[in-house]
Design a protein around this motif. Structure first.
Motif, short mmCIF file in Angstrom:
data_model
loop_
_atom_site.label_atom_id
_atom_site.label_comp_id
_atom_site.label_asym_id
_atom_site.label_seq_id
_atom_site.Cartn_x
_atom_site.Cartn_y
_atom_site.Cartn_z
N THR A 170 3.34 -28.01 2.51
CA THR A 170 2.71 -28.24 1.08
C THR A 170 1.28 -28.10 1.33
O THR A 170 0.71 -27.94 2.45
CB THR A 170 2.80 -29.68 0.69
OG1 THR A 170 2.44 -30.34 1.56
CG2 THR A 170 4.41 -30.01 0.34
N GLY A 171 0.55 -27.63 0.52
CA GLY A 171 -1.16 -27.79 0.63
C GLY A 171 -1.57 -28.87 1.18
O GLY A 171 -2.51 -28.79 2.02
N LYS A 172 -1.20 -30.09 0.99
CA LYS A 172 -1.72 -31.07 1.67
C LYS A 172 -1.31 -31.23 3.22
O LYS A 172 -2.10 -31.59 3.94
CB LYS A 172 -0.85 -32.52 1.15
CG LYS A 172 -1.75 -33.85 1.67
CD LYS A 172 -0.96 -35.04 1.08
CE LYS A 172 -1.47 -36.37 1.65
NZ LYS A 172 -0.86 -37.62 0.95
N ASP A 173 -0.25 -30.77 3.65
CA ASP A 173 0.05 -30.35 5.10
C ASP A 173 -1.01 -29.44 5.67
O ASP A 173 -1.48 -29.85 6.76
CB ASP A 173 1.56 -29.73 5.30
CG ASP A 173 2.51 -30.64 4.85
OD1 ASP A 173 2.52 -31.83 4.91
OD2 ASP A 173 3.62 -30.00 4.45
N ILE A 174 -1.28 -28.31 4.89
CA ILE A 174 -2.32 -27.62 5.52
C ILE A 174 -3.52 -28.03 5.53
O ILE A 174 -4.20 -28.05 6.50
CB ILE A 174 -2.21 -26.09 4.56
CG1 ILE A 174 -0.98 -25.54 4.56
CG2 ILE A 174 -3.47 -25.15 5.30
CD1 ILE A 174 -0.68 -24.26 3.72
N ALA A 175 -4.14 -28.77 4.52
CA ALA A 175 -5.29 -29.38 4.48
C ALA A 175 -5.42 -30.49 5.52
O ALA A 175 -6.44 -30.30 6.18
CB ALA A 175 -5.62 -30.13 3.18
N THR A 176 -4.51 -31.26 5.83
CA THR A 176 -4.55 -32.30 7.03
C THR A 176 -4.69 -31.59 8.31
O THR A 176 -5.43 -31.97 9.23
CB THR A 176 -3.28 -33.05 6.73
OG1 THR A 176 -3.34 -34.00 5.41
CG2 THR A 176 -3.45 -34.25 8.18
N ASP A 177 -3.73 -30.64 8.59
CA ASP A 177 -3.49 -30.03 9.86
C ASP A 177 -4.61 -29.12 10.21
O ASP A 177 -5.10 -28.79 11.43
CB ASP A 177 -1.98 -29.82 10.30
CG ASP A 177 -1.17 -30.51 10.08
OD1 ASP A 177 -1.39 -31.75 10.20
OD2 ASP A 177 0.19 -30.19 9.73
N VAL A 178 -4.76 -28.23 9.25
CA VAL A 178 -5.86 -27.07 9.79
C VAL A 178 -7.19 -27.45 9.05
O VAL A 178 -7.95 -27.11 10.08
CB VAL A 178 -5.24 -25.85 8.82
CG1 VAL A 178 -6.17 -24.44 9.06
CG2 VAL A 178 -3.89 -25.37 9.37
N LEU A 179 -7.35 -27.81 8.02
CA LEU A 179 -8.68 -28.00 7.22
C LEU A 179 -9.29 -29.48 7.94
O LEU A 179 -10.51 -29.79 7.83
CB LEU A 179 -8.65 -28.16 5.90
CG LEU A 179 -8.26 -26.89 5.08
CD1 LEU A 179 -8.36 -26.67 4.02
CD2 LEU A 179 -9.24 -25.52 5.92
N GLU A 180 -8.43 -30.12 8.35
CA GLU A 180 -8.63 -31.58 9.00
C GLU A 180 -9.45 -32.45 7.79
O GLU A 180 -10.34 -33.31 7.97
CB GLU A 180 -9.58 -31.65 10.16
CG GLU A 180 -8.91 -30.76 11.42
CD GLU A 180 -9.96 -30.99 12.60
OE1 GLU A 180 -10.92 -31.27 12.46
OE2 GLU A 180 -9.46 -30.74 13.68
N GLN A 181 -8.71 -32.23 6.68
CA GLN A 181 -9.07 -32.93 5.20
C GLN A 181 -8.19 -34.02 5.21
O GLN A 181 -7.00 -33.53 4.64
CB GLN A 181 -9.45 -31.84 4.29
CG GLN A 181 -10.61 -31.03 4.57
CD GLN A 181 -12.10 -31.74 4.41
OE1 GLN A 181 -11.94 -32.80 3.64
NE2 GLN A 181 -12.85 -31.20 4.96
N HIS A 182 -8.43 -35.17 5.18
CA HIS A 182 -7.23 -36.23 5.01
C HIS A 182 -7.40 -36.81 3.66
O HIS A 182 -6.37 -37.40 3.34
CB HIS A 182 -7.41 -37.44 6.14
CG HIS A 182 -7.39 -36.97 7.61
ND1 HIS A 182 -6.27 -36.50 8.10
CD2 HIS A 182 -8.29 -36.70 8.45
CE1 HIS A 182 -6.04 -36.22 9.32
NE2 HIS A 182 -7.78 -36.23 9.54
N GLU A 183 -8.26 -36.47 2.82
CA GLU A 183 -8.34 -36.89 1.34
C GLU A 183 -8.03 -35.46 0.49
O GLU A 183 -8.94 -34.64 0.56
CB GLU A 183 -9.64 -37.43 1.21
CG GLU A 183 -10.09 -38.54 1.82
CD GLU A 183 -9.32 -39.81 1.27
OE1 GLU A 183 -8.71 -39.71 0.08
OE2 GLU A 183 -8.90 -40.66 1.75
N TYR A 184 -6.87 -35.27 0.29
CA TYR A 184 -6.55 -34.20 -0.53
C TYR A 184 -6.84 -34.38 -2.07
O TYR A 184 -6.21 -34.46 -3.01
CB TYR A 184 -4.94 -34.13 -0.35
CG TYR A 184 -4.55 -32.64 -0.78
CD1 TYR A 184 -5.09 -31.60 -0.45
CD2 TYR A 184 -3.36 -32.44 -1.87
CE1 TYR A 184 -4.82 -30.20 -0.68
CE2 TYR A 184 -3.14 -31.14 -2.32
CZ TYR A 184 -3.96 -30.11 -1.79
OH TYR A 184 -3.30 -28.74 -2.13
#
Length: 275
Positions: A170-184
């Motif tokens: 999901t987009g949230k997976d990518i945001a967390t792991d790659v972008l290191e953004q934990h607030e989606y």
């Protein structure tokens, strides 16, 4: 296979090329006595191995290797030098080998027996995208050239999808792991959507429209559209393990956790119909 040899000492260059011709009589040896002569060579992308002296004058062998990697990213770089103090700097370019002068024919033979990128790495199905994950992440198109990504973050997202082995994320997976953004939140979602759009467009423009699939707000790589060293290892392809030297997508910090799975049994294939 086409092999490059560069040394600014004529006797050393003659000695090296004589050994190369003896060991690899079926291959083409391209020899230059200076970096300037190498820079004029028009077919750098066809080079599959390069034996480079390091102390070459104004342009070092390390700089030459970095230039060569732009044209032939899977070229096996073997440094040949009398100066052991250059070893640390040379190793930062992730070469295939490092030979200290004086050397013997047996030393050069050993380098061919332990190439970082085995010769079979260059013979791929041109209908598929060639992806290398062992060492640096590399994406090679049907013309044996690095695939162009318009943004480095889109390239990294593609690396992450390759790492997921065809499973939908999901987009949230990518945001967390790659972008290191934990607030989606909406802002992160919008930025990520643009990165993914850039990635898909880059692949389409290069002639690979069906490598990344977007469906039901999820993304995944169609493994049938790529040739990948990681997937070959998981599938037990003969010789695939020889290409792994303990390094996996070294430029991406999130890949450190994934490296351990290379010693695990084959990852299960994704379902025919993504979730």
């Amino acid at each position: 296979m086409k092999i490059l040899a560069v040394d600014n000492e004529p006797e050393a260059l003659d000695y090296l090329t004589a050994i190369l011709r003896k060991l690899r009589p079926e291959d083409e040896i391209v020899a230059f006595g200076s970096p300037e002569d190498y820079l004029q060579y028009p077919d750098k992308k066809s080079l599959r191995a390069a034996f480079l002296d390091i102390n070459l004058g104004k342009m070092s062998g390390i700089q030459l290797a970095m230039d060569l990697k732009q044209y032939a990213p899977l070229c096996n770089i073997i440094y040949v030098t009398a100066y052991s103090e250059f070893a640390y700097a040379a190793l930062q370019t992730r070469p295939s080998g490092y030979v200290t002068k004086p050397y013997t024919e047996a030393d050069i033979r050993t380098e061919f027996e332990h190439l970082r990128y085995p010769h079979d790495s260059f013979h791929h199905n041109t209908d598929k995208l060639l992806v290398k994950t062992f060492g640096n992440f590399e994406v090679i198109d049907r013309n044996d050239r690095p695939l162009h990504f318009s943004r480095s973050i889109s390239r990294e997202i593609f690396a992450y999808l390759i790492d997921q082995c065809g499973f939908p994320v999901t987009g949230k997976d990518i945001a967390t792991d790659v972008l290191e953004q934990h607030e989606y939140d909406r802002s992160v979602s919008k930025k990520l959507s643009q990165y993914v759009t850039n990635l898909v467009r880059d692949l389409e423009d290069s002639g690979y429209p069906n490598v990344v699939i977007r469906q039901n707000r999820q993304l995944y790589v169609d493994k049938n559209m790529v040739e990948c060293d990681l997937y070959d290892l998981q599938d037990g392809v003969p010789g695939a393990a020889d290409a792994y030297h303990g390094e996996y997508m070294i430029e991406y910090s999130w890949a450190e956790a994934s490296a351990s799975r290379l010693s695990l049994p084959q990852t299960e294939s994704p379902p025919d119909q993504p979730l």
